[in-house]
Design a protein around this motif. Structure first.
Motif, PDB file in Angstrom:
ATOM      1  N   PHE A  43      25.990  29.440  21.428  1.00 12.62           N
ATOM      2  CA  PHE A  43      26.465  30.827  21.473  1.00 12.62           C
ATOM      3  C   PHE A  43      26.812  31.181  22.918  1.00 12.62           C
ATOM      4  O   PHE A  43      26.125  30.733  23.848  1.00 12.62           O
ATOM      5  CB  PHE A  43      25.367  31.767  20.953  1.00 12.62           C
ATOM      6  N   PRO A  44      27.837  32.014  23.114  1.00 12.86           N
ATOM      7  CA  PRO A  44      28.210  32.369  24.493  1.00 12.86           C
ATOM      8  C   PRO A  44      27.192  33.329  25.112  1.00 12.86           C
ATOM      9  O   PRO A  44      26.496  34.053  24.394  1.00 12.86           O
ATOM     10  CB  PRO A  44      29.575  33.043  24.327  1.00 12.86           C
ATOM     11  N   PRO A  45      27.110  33.356  26.443  1.00 10.05           N
ATOM     12  CA  PRO A  45      26.112  34.210  27.104  1.00 10.05           C
ATOM     13  C   PRO A  45      26.247  35.680  26.742  1.00 10.05           C
ATOM     14  O   PRO A  45      25.258  36.408  26.726  1.00 10.05           O
ATOM     15  CB  PRO A  45      26.388  33.994  28.596  1.00 10.05           C
ATOM     16  N   GLU A  46      27.454  36.143  26.437  1.00 17.05           N
ATOM     17  CA  GLU A  46      27.636  37.565  26.153  1.00 17.05           C
ATOM     18  C   GLU A  46      27.336  37.920  24.693  1.00 17.05           C
ATOM     19  O   GLU A  46      27.397  39.091  24.303  1.00 17.05           O
ATOM     20  CB  GLU A  46      29.055  38.019  26.525  1.00 17.05           C
ATOM     21  N   LEU A 474      10.952  31.962  17.248  1.00 17.50           N
ATOM     22  CA  LEU A 474      12.184  31.220  16.958  1.00 17.50           C
ATOM     23  C   LEU A 474      13.398  31.999  17.447  1.00 17.50           C
ATOM     24  O   LEU A 474      14.282  31.461  18.127  1.00 17.50           O
ATOM     25  CB  LEU A 474      12.287  30.956  15.452  1.00 17.50           C
ATOM     26  N   MET A 475      13.447  33.277  17.099  1.00 14.27           N
ATOM     27  CA  MET A 475      14.574  34.118  17.548  1.00 14.27           C
ATOM     28  C   MET A 475      14.603  34.155  19.076  1.00 14.27           C
ATOM     29  O   MET A 475      15.676  34.059  19.690  1.00 14.27           O
ATOM     30  CB  MET A 475      14.426  35.529  16.980  1.00 14.27           C
ATOM     31  N   ALA A 476      13.432  34.305  19.685  1.00 16.39           N
ATOM     32  CA  ALA A 476      13.374  34.375  21.150  1.00 16.39           C
ATOM     33  C   ALA A 476      13.916  33.082  21.759  1.00 16.39           C
ATOM     34  O   ALA A 476      14.672  33.112  22.745  1.00 16.39           O
ATOM     35  CB  ALA A 476      11.937  34.611  21.605  1.00 16.39           C
ATOM     36  N   ASP A 477      13.583  31.956  21.156  1.00 15.10           N
ATOM     37  CA  ASP A 477      14.025  30.670  21.696  1.00 15.10           C
ATOM     38  C   ASP A 477      15.546  30.522  21.576  1.00 15.10           C
ATOM     39  O   ASP A 477      16.221  30.089  22.503  1.00 15.10           O
ATOM     40  CB  ASP A 477      13.314  29.531  20.950  1.00 15.10           C
ATOM     41  N   ILE A 478      16.088  30.890  20.420  1.00 14.02           N
ATOM     42  CA  ILE A 478      17.541  30.732  20.221  1.00 14.02           C
ATOM     43  C   ILE A 478      18.294  31.680  21.163  1.00 14.02           C
ATOM     44  O   ILE A 478      19.296  31.305  21.783  1.00 14.02           O
ATOM     45  CB  ILE A 478      17.927  31.002  18.745  1.00 14.02           C
ATOM     46  N   ALA A 480      17.293  32.706  23.997  1.00 15.63           N
ATOM     47  CA  ALA A 480      17.141  32.256  25.389  1.00 15.63           C
ATOM     48  C   ALA A 480      17.982  31.013  25.670  1.00 15.63           C
ATOM     49  O   ALA A 480      18.610  30.903  26.726  1.00 15.63           O
ATOM     50  CB  ALA A 480      15.668  31.971  25.688  1.00 15.63           C
ATOM     51  N   THR A 481      18.002  30.075  24.709  1.00 12.67           N
ATOM     52  CA  THR A 481      18.709  28.800  24.969  1.00 12.67           C
ATOM     53  C   THR A 481      20.166  28.854  24.547  1.00 12.67           C
ATOM     54  O   THR A 481      20.950  27.967  24.904  1.00 12.67           O
ATOM     55  CB  THR A 481      18.022  27.649  24.211  1.00 12.67           C
ATOM     56  N   LEU A 482      20.523  29.859  23.727  1.00  8.70           N
ATOM     57  CA  LEU A 482      21.888  29.989  23.199  1.00  8.70           C
ATOM     58  C   LEU A 482      22.285  28.740  22.421  1.00  8.70           C
ATOM     59  O   LEU A 482      23.455  28.318  22.425  1.00  8.70           O
ATOM     60  CB  LEU A 482      22.898  30.267  24.323  1.00  8.70           C
ATOM     61  N   ARG A 483      21.319  28.143  21.736  1.00  8.53           N
ATOM     62  CA  ARG A 483      21.568  26.861  21.079  1.00  8.53           C
ATOM     63  C   ARG A 483      20.650  26.736  19.877  1.00  8.53           C
ATOM     64  O   ARG A 483      19.495  27.159  19.920  1.00  8.53           O
ATOM     65  CB  ARG A 483      21.260  25.766  22.101  1.00  8.53           C
TER      66      ARG A 483
END
Ligand code: BGC
Length: 505
Positions: A43-46, A474-478, A480-483
């Protein structure tokens, strides 16, 4: 929360419609070669990571609304649950925003309640907002700002003050049936744009207008609680104009680009789109019902506010093309996705309306939520691609499940986010995801049994204690990593069926 749709007598081909909008009438292109499934999505940073709520579902003290009155009537709410026993969100602003910040969320969708800001019609007419009511929303938006969390504000999420819709008088015109309600709503939008526009860029005018209308005027389990298709279609036509006038009012009054992305106001609706399946795929009647349901439920409103094309008599043909009062009134499209319905000759047949889709306890092998709705991530791709035909950016304004045992939310979240990632790989412009919901809430006629929250709420504790479900890290990890990888999904627990389902509708 789809329950019903109107019947359309004209057949509208899903495939033909998609081709016409996407590539015009040129020569057919060869089918692309099937692509291998990706093993990860990014996912893109924005990209905005959010959750959603609605005022009435989480705030207390809205007894002077149609829903406050409705909930006080015996038998309207499962277990006769009362909204004032809910999470009391306005007493928890700082801590709830803290929960979002801890998760690394970057946006929050919530509603500003007309009845809290203008408790009486006299207040509204004199434009004397309730000081404490307005201050509560100021406090919330400022707390979000302090954490760098972007607000997405809904200006109508199912609930009217009782001076606009009174469920004790169901035979009288209510809500948008009244001649002055569109103008009242326009003023409401204008005032909110003027007051909050310096801090808000993302707006939803109406949440799920067709759900509100059909459940209130057909299923009769929302206010005003009637079953009258003439009144239903009258309301729907007013809704499209109410949206368009709110859109214009917000653009006029919100001219501050709060988030610095070049757009002062991004305005749309939150649209509940579904996958429709036939009861019997071998029956033309059932296949036809699918096409009509898709046209009506997923496209009728969007065609009106994006293209200005209005199918006034619901026969499947456009009666007004490019109506200047409607065309171009969406800067993005908000998509609420909850799954799939069956429709066909086995459905109840209503005048004007035709077959009524069913979403509860469908006879198939798909796992079910606590409301016995199918969990169907693959269907997400179908509705995303259908909405993408309009060529506008998409925000997923709602997606979630009732999961009181906290056994299915993590896999549900990951599989749906994976579908979003895959859609973005296909070129769809998706800008954000709002999981429904931040906290357990008052699920309308379902009361408190369905638990949609990332954080579960202990309704027995005076503090209404919030506890994180398994999906929070899980949501926090995704975010944060955008992946998100397929391997992560494969490592999550398999779906389990609810041991004690909630009353569905
Ligand atoms: C509504 C929410 C509701 C959710 C789950 C959506 O249709 O916008 O208010 O809680 O569905 O039923």
């Amino acid at each position: 929360m789809l329950r019903l749709v109107l019947r359309l007598t004209g057949a509208v081909s899903l495939t033909a419609g998609a081709v016409a909008l996407a590539v015009g009438c040129g020569e057919a292109e060869p089918d692309p070669l099937p692509q291998p499934e990706p093993t990860e999505v990014t996912f893109p940073p924005e990209f905005l990571w959010g959750t959603g709520t609605a005022g009435f579902q989480i705030e207390s003290g809205l007894d002077h609304t149609d829903w406050g009155i409705w909930a006080s009537l015996p038998g309207k709410i499962a277990g006769d649950d009362q909204p004032n026993d809910g999470p009391d969100a306005l007493a928890h602003i700082a801590s709830d925003v803290g929960l979002m910040a801890t998760m690394g969320l970057t946006s929050y969708r919530f509603s500003i309640e007309l009845a809290r800001v203008y408790p009486t019609r006299a207040d509204f007419d004199a434009d004397t907002p309730d000081v404490a009511g307005l201050a509560a929303y100021d406090e919330l938006i400022d707390a979000l700002g302090d954490e760098g969390i972007e607000p997405l504000v809904t200006l109508h999420h199912f609930v009217w003050p009782s001076y606009v819709r009174d469920p004790t008088q169901p035979t009288e015109p209510q809500g948008f049936e009244r001649d002055d309600t569109v103008a009242l709503f326009e003023s409401w939008c204008s005032r909110m744009g003027a007051h909050f526009g310096d801090r808000v860029d993302l707006w939803v005018t109406l949440n799920e207008p067709l759900v509100e209308a059909s459940v209130g005027y057909l299923a009769s389990i929302f206010p005003p609680g009637v079953s009258d298709t003439d009144r239903l279609v009258a309301v729907m036509k007013r809704q499209v104009h109410a949206h368009a006038r709110c859109y214009d009012a917000l653009h006029e009054t919100d001219q501050t680009d709060a988030n610095g992305d070049g757009a002062a106001a991004m305005v749309s609706i939150a649209k509940h789109d579904r996958v429709y399946e036939p009861f019997d795929a071998s029956l033309d009647t059932d296949l036809d019902a699918v096409e009509r349901a898709t046209h009506f439920w997923n496209r009728w409103f969007t065609d009106a506010i994006v293209l200005g094309d209005l199918d006034e008599d619901f026969d499947g043909d456009v009666d007004v093309t490019g109506d200047p009062a409607l065309v171009g009134r969406a800067d993005y499209l908000g998509l609420n996705y909850y799954g799939v319905s069956r429709v066909g000759t086995l459905s109840l047949e209503l005048p004007h309306v035709g077959p009524v889709p069913v979403q509860i306890a469908l006879l198939n092998d798909r796992p079910k939520t606590d409301l016995r709705w199918d969990i169907y991530p693959a269907g997400f791709a179908v509705v995303i691609d259908d909405m993408a035909r309009y060529g506008l950016p998409i925000y997923i304004t709602e997606n979630g499940l009732a999961d009181s045992e906290d056994v299915n939310r993590s896999r549900f979240l990951a599989e749906h986010l994976f579908e979003i990632g895959k859609a973005m790989l296909r070129g769809v412009d998706i800008r954000g995801y709002y999981h429904w919901s931040l906290i357990d809430n008052f699920e309308w006629a379902g009361g408190f049994c369905p638990r949609f929250g990332f954080y579960s709420v202990d309704y027995d504790s005076p503090e209404r204690t919030r506890s994180a479900t398994a999906a929070v890290p899980l949501m926090a990890d995704i975010a944060a990593t955008l992946r998100l990888t397929q391997a992560t999904i494969d490592g999550l627990p398999a779906y389990l069926s609810a041991p004690a389902p909630c009353e569905g509708f």
